[in-house]
Scaffold this motif. Structure first.
Motif, PDB file in Angstrom:
ATOM      1  N   GLY A 281     -33.369  25.089 -21.597  1.00  0.00           N
ATOM      2  CA  GLY A 281     -33.314  24.167 -20.464  1.00  0.00           C
ATOM      3  C   GLY A 281     -34.387  23.102 -20.596  1.00  0.00           C
ATOM      4  O   GLY A 281     -35.269  23.192 -21.457  1.00  0.00           O
ATOM      5  N   GLY A 282     -34.320  22.091 -19.713  1.00  0.00           N
ATOM      6  CA  GLY A 282     -35.254  20.979 -19.840  1.00  0.00           C
ATOM      7  C   GLY A 282     -35.816  20.472 -18.523  1.00  0.00           C
ATOM      8  O   GLY A 282     -36.394  19.385 -18.492  1.00  0.00           O
ATOM      9  N   GLY A 283     -35.694  21.247 -17.448  1.00  0.00           N
ATOM     10  CA  GLY A 283     -36.210  20.817 -16.154  1.00  0.00           C
ATOM     11  C   GLY A 283     -37.643  21.277 -15.927  1.00  0.00           C
ATOM     12  O   GLY A 283     -38.285  21.856 -16.812  1.00  0.00           O
ATOM     13  N   ASN A 284     -38.149  21.032 -14.722  1.00  0.00           N
ATOM     14  CA  ASN A 284     -39.520  21.428 -14.398  1.00  0.00           C
ATOM     15  C   ASN A 284     -39.723  22.932 -14.495  1.00  0.00           C
ATOM     16  O   ASN A 284     -40.793  23.399 -14.907  1.00  0.00           O
ATOM     17  CB  ASN A 284     -39.879  20.951 -12.984  1.00  0.00           C
ATOM     18  N   VAL A 285     -38.711  23.705 -14.118  1.00  0.00           N
ATOM     19  CA  VAL A 285     -38.837  25.160 -14.185  1.00  0.00           C
ATOM     20  C   VAL A 285     -38.939  25.609 -15.644  1.00  0.00           C
ATOM     21  O   VAL A 285     -39.699  26.531 -15.970  1.00  0.00           O
ATOM     22  CB  VAL A 285     -37.654  25.850 -13.479  1.00  0.00           C
ATOM     23  N   ALA A 286     -38.199  24.947 -16.526  1.00  0.00           N
ATOM     24  CA  ALA A 286     -38.293  25.265 -17.954  1.00  0.00           C
ATOM     25  C   ALA A 286     -39.703  24.995 -18.469  1.00  0.00           C
ATOM     26  O   ALA A 286     -40.264  25.775 -19.243  1.00  0.00           O
ATOM     27  CB  ALA A 286     -37.271  24.447 -18.747  1.00  0.00           C
TER      28      ALA A 286
END
Length: 457
Positions: A281-286
């Motif tokens: 994944g590539g979001g803030n959580v990732a």
């Protein structure tokens, strides 16, 4: 003069040193830096920054007070719209909201609004004004951003407000999802205490829908209920090998570290930490999961993303920090299969992608090339988003409460936060009206609080 002053930068912990601790990466501005940065603001009459803020903070006014060294006045202005300035100053995507709208950003660097908000929040106290009680009770399900934001407005309007939290600590995703190096727990605890100081009641270890039902809350005299129980249901890849030991959702991984301290072998349910971890994944959580994996002891941490760096949805600051901490970004890689040995993750197969025509999101769609690579791994952490927590929806169905949900399980609401059931409201990740961010959840809480105040008077 404002344009001649360079944007101030917060001092950061050494990039090698911080790989082994959970201490805050960034320090606050010094008083001199805060004054210089505030001096950059043009005090626009038609303030675009304010328009970009989901809770409509009067940004030019609070910055003016910082410039004039009236910090408490600045804090009072912010808290008219947001009771969580120290939180929002740290975790909000300012580059897409207030700072993204700053007129100085057209030809240069925008005012560091987030850093100034954090500085003000950390150096001022919330006022405890006298409250005129109205004798009515409101229940809030969930102690995250939406719940705390709604609680502040409702309490100040005279309601008796009770927040019910399913976990054993308050704060929702701010506590279990965001690591301490981004949001120190002392900061979060201080913001929660400011709500307790004005009379908001908090109850933990209460699962509404299990421990107590919606109908039981009504029987206990709550005139309105605001559901903001979050999106706790992780989305997985649905590929072969996903049930192997060593595969986690980012939700589980972060919760076990942030809330259960599972990185320690002395805890009841410790993590099995290996040498190499892959975050999908590539979001803030990732980014949070990858940076946490580094800190708990993985020697090599990858982030695999099926598009290019240009399309990464995470904050630029988060991406920069991740790179500085040695995380290896592998773009145009799509997961195909997790390969195991003796029930544990051994490696993972990826297909190399290329970008094709834009999809419904407007971004170029990744297309497979037919070329594959295998990467040796110990752990796989899946960060592909989450769905709504379904407990309350299921409970309502058994209680004959006709709470409308969509085909993905989200509670259907209007722009006021009203649901299909009178006196039941919803907001935040369980009933999203826009991107999933802390400040948007706070906006949802404020909208619901306003609707409840209007309805109950």
């Amino acid at each position: 003069m404002a344009e001649k002053i360079e944007r101030q930068k917060q001092k950061e912990q050494d990039k090698i040193q911080r790989r082994s601790n959970f201490d805050p990466v960034e320090e606050n501005f010094t008083s001199e830096q805060a004054h210089l940065e505030a001096s950059r603001c043009l005090s626009c009459k038609n303030a675009r920054c304010k328009q970009g803020c989901p809770v409509n903070i009067d940004i030019p006014s609070f910055i003016k007070e910082v410039k004039e060294d009236n910090l408490q006045a600045a804090g009072d202005i912010i808290r008219q719209s947001s009771m969580l300035p120290s939180v929002c100053g740290r975790v909000c995507p300012q580059e897409k909201q207030c700072e993204g709208n700053c007129i100085l950003g057209i030809k240069g660097q925008p005012v560091a609004i987030g850093a100034l908000e954090r500085y003000v929040g950390d150096n001022t106290k919330a006022k405890t004004n006298p409250i005129k009680e109205n004798g009515k009770k409101v229940a809030i399900v969930g102690s995250g951003c939406a719940g705390m934001s709604a609680a502040a407005d409702l309490r100040n309007a005279g309601f008796e407000v009770s927040i019910f939290e399913a976990l054993h600590e308050y704060g929702g995703v701010l506590r279990y999802g965001i690591p301490p190096f981004r949001l120190p727990r002392t900061v979060l605890d201080r913001e929660i205490k400011s709500l307790q100081d004005i009379g908001v009641k908090f109850f933990k270890n209460v699962i509404v829908g299990k421990s107590i039902t919606i109908n039981q809350l009504k029987e206990e005299g709550y005139s309105a209920i605001f559901i903001c129980s979050g999106a706790g249901l992780p989305k997985m890849m649905n590929i072969q090998g996903e049930n192997l030991n060593g595969v986690y959702s980012a939700n589980e991984f972060l919760t076990r570290v942030n809330l259960m301290h599972a990185q320690s072998p002395d805890t009841p349910t410790p993590l099995k930490i290996g040498k190499t971890a892959a975050i999908i994944g590539g979001g803030n959580v990732a980014m949070d999961a990858a940076r946490t994996a580094v800190r708990v002891g993985y020697e090599k941490v990858y982030i695999f993303y099926r598009r290019t760096e240009k399309e990464l949805p995470a904050r630029l600051e988060e991406i920069r920090h991740a790179k500085e901490e040695g995380i290896d970004f592998q773009f145009l890689h799509a997961p195909v299969e997790i390969i195991g040995e003796d029930g544990y993750v051994k490696s993972m197969k990826f297909e190399i992608m290329e970008l094709g025509e834009p999809d419904a999101s407007g971004r170029q769609k990744p297309v497979g090339t037919g070329k594959f690579v295998d990467v040796e791994l110990d752990s796989v952490i899946v960060s592909l988003g989450t769905g709504p927590n379904p407990i309350i929806q299921r409970s309502c169905a058994t209680e004959d409460i006709d709470l409308n949900t969509d085909n993905k399980g989200y509670i259907v609401i209007n722009d006021k936060g009203e649901t299909s059931v009178k006196d039941i409201y919803a907001g935040g990740d369980v009933a999203p009206l826009g991107p999933s961010t802390a400040i948007n959840a706070m906006g949802a809480g404020k909208r619901a609080a306003k609707a409840i105040i209007e309805a109950l008077g």
